[in-house]
Design an enzyme around this catalytic site. Structure first.
Site, PDB file in Angstrom:
ATOM      1  N   HIS A 129       1.255  -1.645   0.113  1.00 45.21           N
ATOM      2  CA  HIS A 129       0.209  -0.081   0.200  1.00 45.21           C
ATOM      3  C   HIS A 129       0.917   1.093   0.331  1.00 45.21           C
ATOM      4  O   HIS A 129       1.899   1.660   0.654  1.00 45.21           O
ATOM      5  CB  HIS A 129      -1.172  -0.354   1.175  1.00 45.21           C
ATOM      6  CG  HIS A 129      -2.403   0.620   1.179  1.00 45.21           C
ATOM      7  ND1 HIS A 129      -1.969   2.163   1.065  1.00 45.21           N
ATOM      8  CD2 HIS A 129      -3.247   0.708   0.749  1.00 45.21           C
ATOM      9  CE1 HIS A 129      -2.698   2.687   0.813  1.00 45.21           C
ATOM     10  NE2 HIS A 129      -4.102   1.759   0.635  1.00 45.21           N
TER      11      HIS A 129
ATOM     12  N   ASP B  88      -8.227  -5.501   0.396  1.00 43.75           N
ATOM     13  CA  ASP B  88      -7.986  -6.325  -0.788  1.00 43.75           C
ATOM     14  C   ASP B  88      -8.342  -7.619  -0.590  1.00 43.75           C
ATOM     15  O   ASP B  88      -8.255  -8.729  -1.313  1.00 43.75           O
ATOM     16  CB  ASP B  88      -7.850  -5.786  -2.079  1.00 43.75           C
ATOM     17  CG  ASP B  88      -8.610  -4.403  -2.689  1.00 43.75           C
ATOM     18  OD1 ASP B  88      -7.719  -3.752  -3.357  1.00 43.75           O
ATOM     19  OD2 ASP B  88      -9.646  -4.196  -2.249  1.00 43.75           O
TER      20      ASP B  88
HETATM   21  C1  SDX Z   1      -6.145  -0.227  -3.316  1.00 43.96           C
HETATM   22  O1  SDX Z   1      -4.327   4.637  -2.393  1.00 43.96           O
HETATM   23  C2  SDX Z   1      -5.497   3.760  -1.489  1.00 43.96           C
HETATM   24  O2  SDX Z   1      -5.989   3.976  -0.321  1.00 43.96           O
HETATM   25  C3  SDX Z   1      -6.347   2.208  -2.031  1.00 43.96           C
HETATM   26  C4  SDX Z   1      -7.292   1.872  -1.447  1.00 43.96           C
HETATM   27  C5  SDX Z   1      -8.701   1.881  -0.729  1.00 43.96           C
HETATM   28  O3  SDX Z   1      -8.969   1.747  -0.483  1.00 43.96           O
HETATM   29  O4  SDX Z   1      -8.906   3.256  -2.358  1.00 43.96           O
HETATM   30  O5  SDX Z   1      -6.397   1.017  -0.650  1.00 43.96           O
HETATM   31  C6  SDX Z   1      -7.616   0.305  -2.385  1.00 43.96           C
HETATM   32  O6  SDX Z   1      -5.899   0.420  -3.819  1.00 43.96           O
HETATM   33  C7  SDX Z   1      -4.848  -0.986  -2.340  1.00 43.96           C
HETATM   34  C8  SDX Z   1      -4.348  -1.529  -3.254  1.00 43.96           C
HETATM   35  C9  SDX Z   1      -4.554  -2.373  -4.294  1.00 43.96           C
HETATM   36  N1  SDX Z   1      -3.114  -2.607  -5.302  1.00 43.96           N
HETATM   37  C10 SDX Z   1      -2.669  -4.422  -5.072  1.00 43.96           C
HETATM   38  O7  SDX Z   1      -3.528  -5.006  -4.137  1.00 43.96           O
HETATM   39  C11 SDX Z   1      -1.854  -4.521  -6.426  1.00 43.96           C
HETATM   40  C12 SDX Z   1      -0.757  -5.123  -5.591  1.00 43.96           C
HETATM   41  N2  SDX Z   1      -0.134  -3.772  -4.391  1.00 43.96           N
HETATM   42  C13 SDX Z   1       1.376  -2.584  -5.124  1.00 43.96           C
HETATM   43  O8  SDX Z   1       1.452  -2.663  -6.537  1.00 43.96           O
HETATM   44  C14 SDX Z   1       1.751  -1.606  -5.183  1.00 43.96           C
HETATM   45  O9  SDX Z   1       1.787  -2.092  -3.692  1.00 43.96           O
HETATM   46  C15 SDX Z   1       1.177  -0.896  -4.447  1.00 43.96           C
HETATM   47  C16 SDX Z   1       0.335   0.199  -6.050  1.00 43.96           C
HETATM   48  C17 SDX Z   1      -0.632  -1.215  -3.762  1.00 43.96           C
HETATM   49  C18 SDX Z   1       1.765   0.725  -3.426  1.00 43.96           C
HETATM   50  O10 SDX Z   1       2.832   0.514  -4.030  1.00 43.96           O
HETATM   51  P1  SDX Z   1       3.616   1.700  -4.630  1.00 43.96           P
HETATM   52  O11 SDX Z   1       3.075   2.586  -3.042  1.00 43.96           O
HETATM   53  O12 SDX Z   1       3.679   2.360  -5.734  1.00 43.96           O
HETATM   54  O13 SDX Z   1       4.970   1.082  -4.036  1.00 43.96           O
HETATM   55  P2  SDX Z   1       6.160   0.416  -5.276  1.00 43.96           P
HETATM   56  O14 SDX Z   1       4.496   0.329  -6.760  1.00 43.96           O
HETATM   57  O15 SDX Z   1       6.719   1.996  -5.709  1.00 43.96           O
HETATM   58  O16 SDX Z   1       6.735  -0.687  -4.406  1.00 43.96           O
HETATM   59  C19 SDX Z   1       7.635  -0.148  -3.644  1.00 43.96           C
HETATM   60  C20 SDX Z   1       8.396  -1.744  -3.476  1.00 43.96           C
HETATM   61  C21 SDX Z   1       8.724  -2.337  -4.551  1.00 43.96           C
HETATM   62  O17 SDX Z   1      10.425  -2.927  -4.807  1.00 43.96           O
HETATM   63  P3  SDX Z   1      11.161  -2.861  -6.025  1.00 43.96           P
HETATM   64  O18 SDX Z   1      11.135  -2.858  -7.147  1.00 43.96           O
HETATM   65  O19 SDX Z   1      11.497  -0.858  -4.937  1.00 43.96           O
HETATM   66  O20 SDX Z   1      12.660  -3.770  -5.044  1.00 43.96           O
HETATM   67  O21 SDX Z   1       7.985  -2.528  -2.874  1.00 43.96           O
HETATM   68  C22 SDX Z   1       7.638  -3.439  -3.702  1.00 43.96           C
HETATM   69  C23 SDX Z   1       7.931  -3.326  -5.532  1.00 43.96           C
HETATM   70  O22 SDX Z   1       8.482  -4.341  -6.087  1.00 43.96           O
HETATM   71  N3  SDX Z   1       6.073  -4.072  -3.524  1.00 43.96           N
HETATM   72  C24 SDX Z   1       5.778  -4.625  -3.896  1.00 43.96           C
HETATM   73  C25 SDX Z   1       4.403  -4.926  -3.950  1.00 43.96           C
HETATM   74  N4  SDX Z   1       4.203  -3.849  -3.427  1.00 43.96           N
HETATM   75  C26 SDX Z   1       5.403  -3.140  -3.441  1.00 43.96           C
HETATM   76  N5  SDX Z   1       6.234  -6.122  -4.600  1.00 43.96           N
HETATM   77  C27 SDX Z   1       6.021  -7.898  -4.983  1.00 43.96           C
HETATM   78  N6  SDX Z   1       4.056  -7.117  -5.072  1.00 43.96           N
HETATM   79  C28 SDX Z   1       3.641  -5.745  -4.513  1.00 43.96           C
HETATM   80  N7  SDX Z   1       2.603  -6.293  -4.050  1.00 43.96           N
END
Ligand code: SDX
Length: 382
Positions: free
Chosen positions: A268, A319
């Site tokens: 998140h 989720d």
């Molecule tokens: C919702 O914003 C809100 O409030 C949204 C929400 C709401 O109520 O409206 O809470 C609802 O959208 C929840 C999120 C649902 N999405 C997912 O579950 C999709 C999977 N999650 C990721 O795509 C990610 O965690 C995000 C998009 C949710 C947040 O990502 P950020 O803040 O942009 O962080 P990032 O992608 O830059 O990740 C930072 C690091 C990375 O590693 P490096 O490349 O730096 O080595 O953490 C890793 C990412 O690869 N990482 C993950 C991961 N989430 C972050 N690695 C594997 N699986 C994941 N889910």
């Protein structure tokens, strides 16, 4: 002249950490992993309140007393049904249409039928009336949209049903049991609002141009659809089903992480020590598994959660548990994000109204890094 991002110290990709407005609707505390709607802990609202009390709080800025809640429920019940034109439009869509595209279409068709359709977008009283209609009709349009795509006729909503009961009644065609309604209702309170998430912020951008509330809702739905946002709950369930058994879980997740896969339902932007809603919803989902005599999804979840925490320091978001809770309730997977819409239209409406109460057009800058001052070359010479 091309510029680089380093010249703009307050620039952050994806606006991460950048304050983009002032709001009194909800507060996310990342360090304490807590979420409050207008000062009330979301778990108290989910456990002791109802989605309707939460929607009232978000739109009317206070928790209702008994008389106010009774009148609110009566207004919602009276507005639960939708014009036949909505069903005509949904019937015209291809059978393979995703229910997120159906509910987005439904709101577009619904807008001109709103009695306050021609009210100025700055008419707050009209926006509150519109918000109540938007909230009232969401579960009807998702539930009957599901019936229509199965070739079934829409069912008249029961005005005595709240949103959760109405949704379950229309999806299943039967009167839902109270325990199922309570689980759905609690999940809808958790999903109702979450600050400047991508879809709510998109809704605010739309309304900041003085466009109307329905246009803001349609913008929000289109934005929520993405798998990095609301679409994650559907993808998380598909992942859990692909894993299949607790015995497969560890190898599956380690392979996924080794190949740099994003694990849906985890991580998140705001919560870095865990999504407060996931703790509550995880408890509900696991209890549901015990009650249904099917604990394997909860067992798979625990293994994935342990490894994501230990290997990546990443925690489940709301989720993830919502996905297998809905699966245990026999909700079709592609309705999970539309259910998110049914809940979140209350948050979208509250933010749109707040934006319009003290509006300034939302228009950020771009850091330009393209070509400039090129000499025009005639087509014959290119
Ligand atoms: C919702 O914003 C809100 O409030 C949204 C929400 C709401 O109520 O409206 O809470 C609802 O959208 C929840 C999120 C649902 N999405 C997912 O579950 C999709 C999977 N999650 C990721 O795509 C990610 O965690 C995000 C998009 C949710 C947040 O990502 P950020 O803040 O942009 O962080 P990032 O992608 O830059 O990740 C930072 C690091 C990375 O590693 P490096 O490349 O730096 O080595 O953490 C890793 C990412 O690869 N990482 C993950 C991961 N989430 C972050 N690695 C594997 N699986 C994941 N889910």
């Amino acid at each position: 002249m091309s510029a680089s991002a380093t010249q703009y110290p307050n620039y952050s990709p994806g606006l991460e950490g950048i304050p983009a407005g002032i709001s009194s609707i909800s507060e996310i505390d990342s360090d304490r992993s807590s979420l409050q709607y207008r000062g009330y802990d979301v778990h108290d609202l989910a456990e002791f309140g109802s989605y309707e009390q939460t929607a009232y709080l978000l739109i009317h800025k206070k928790l209702p007393n008994a008389d106010e809640l009774k009148a609110f429920n009566e207004r919602l019940g009276a507005e639960r049904d939708v014009p036949e034109a909505v069903y005509t439009a949904l019937k015209a869509l291809p059978k393979a249409t995703h229910p997120m595209d159906s509910i987005r279409t439904a709101y577009s068709v619904l807008a001109p039928f709103d009695p306050d359709y021609t009210a100025p977008s700055t008419d707050i009283a009209a926006n509150i009336r519109k918000a109540e209609r938007i909230i009232a009709k969401a579960s009807t349009m998702v539930g009957n949209g599901h019936r229509i795509r199965q070739g079934l006729e829409p069912i008249k909503p029961d005005p005595s049903h709240g949103a959760a009961a109405n949704l379950l009644h229309l999806i299943t065609g039967t009167d839902p049991i109270p325990a199922t309604v309570k689980t759905m209702d609690a999940s809808m309170t958790l999903y109702a609002e979450h600050g400047f998430n991508a879809s709510t912020f998109a809704c605010r951008v739309t309304c900041s141009t003085l466009s109307d509330l329905y246009s803001g809702i349609v913008t929000g739905i289109g934005t929520l659809r993405g798998p990095l946002h609301g679409g994650a709950n559907e993808e998380a369930m598909k992942m859990i089903l692909e894993i299949g058994t607790p015995e497969n879980a560890e190898a599956w997740i380690r392979d996924a992480l080794a190949t740099k896969k994003k694990i849906m339902g985890f991580g998140h932007r705001e919560y870095k020590k865990g999504d407060s809603r996931a703790f509550y919803m995880g408890k509900v989902a696991k209890e549901l598994g015990v009650e249904k005599g099917n604990t394997k999804y909860g067992e798979i979840a625990e293994i994935l959660e342990r490894i994501m925490r230990d290997e990546k320091g990443i925690f489940p978001n709301v989720d993830f548990p919502a996905a297998y809770a809905y699966y245990l309730l026999d909700i079709p997977i592609d309705l999970y994000t539309p259910i998110f819409v049914v809940a979140r239209v209350a948050g979208y409406s509250a933010h749109a109204i707040e934006q319009l109460e003290n509006n300034r057009l939302i228009r950020p800058k771009a850091i330009f890094n393209g070509d400039a001052n090129l000499t025009y070359v005639p087509l014959s010479e290119r």
